[in-house]
Design an enzyme around this catalytic site. Structure first.
Site, short mmCIF file in Angstrom:
data_model
loop_
_atom_site.label_atom_id
_atom_site.label_comp_id
_atom_site.label_asym_id
_atom_site.label_seq_id
_atom_site.Cartn_x
_atom_site.Cartn_y
_atom_site.Cartn_z
N ASP A 33 77.19 58.90 3.68
CA ASP A 33 77.07 59.31 5.07
C ASP A 33 75.88 58.53 5.60
O ASP A 33 74.86 58.38 4.92
CB ASP A 33 76.85 60.81 5.21
N PHE B 43 79.30 46.07 12.43
CA PHE B 43 80.12 47.09 13.09
C PHE B 43 79.21 48.23 13.54
O PHE B 43 78.02 48.24 13.28
CB PHE B 43 81.26 47.58 12.18
#
Length: 196
Positions: free
Chosen positions: A65, A146
């Site tokens: 995460d 990204f």
């Protein structure tokens, strides 16, 4: 040895594949399971994903995460980085963040990644954190990488991750630091072994 990546984000998987030891085969997880990230911290969400996907495939998995934490915004978007303005493009998300920051001179920020390995066969679980300090640019710059890469300038550089490209990011990014550390530890404790 095969390890599954508990992610449906192909960019993320590509980055992790560049970091695994040569004797490890990394495979994108294929499952109908959609794990809800209900944790309030990166480590909670990383562990939730690793355990749930690991139990589903009954094979070792890695999960992470990660997100962008901006100091002047109290750590926002943080664990909500991917879910902020859900449905909007990252260009729209970045424009929104730059708008929130337009009156601030203080622009320090960091990318954080917590990488977790879970092996449901022997119930072995380990998590490590990696981060990279930097600042938020005043405009979107670059098309590489990204997510929020085009607005994040890592310390020691004048260009954003969106301009610097893969070679630099592989060396210094939060994900690179977390996963390198994770695989080193897994080898050290004997969880990952090169088959003779």
């Amino acid at each position: 040895m095969k390890i599954f990546v508990a992610s449906k984000n192909e960019h993320k998987v590509h980055e992790i594949k560049l970091l695994v030891p040569k004797f490890v085969e990394l495979e994108l997880i294929k499952t109908e399971l959609d794990v809800e990230e209900t944790g309030e911290t990166f480590i909670e969400n990383s562990i939730i994903k690793a355990i749930e996907y690991g139990k589903d495939v009954v094979q070792p998995v890695v999960a992470d995460d990660s997100g962008l934490c901006i100091d002047v915004l109290g750590g926002f978007p943080g664990v909500m980085s991917a879910r902020y303005m859900e449905g909007a493009s990252y260009t729209e998300k970045m424009e929104s963040i730059l708008q929130l920051m337009k009156n601030y001179e203080e622009r320090t920020a960091r990318f954080v990644c917590v990488a977790t390995y879970f092996n449901p066969i022997n119930n072995f679980l380990i998590s490590v954190e990696g981060y990279v300090e930097g600042s938020i640019s005043r405009e979107i710059r670059g098309t590489q990488g990204f997510g929020y890469d085009p607005i994040f300038i890592p310390n020691g550089y004048e260009m954003t991750f969106g301009e610097l490209g893969e070679a630099v990011k592989d060396k210094i990014s939060h994900r690179s630091r977390a996963f390198k550390k994770l695989f080193e530890l897994l080898i050290k404790v004997g969880e990952l072994k090169e088959e003779s």
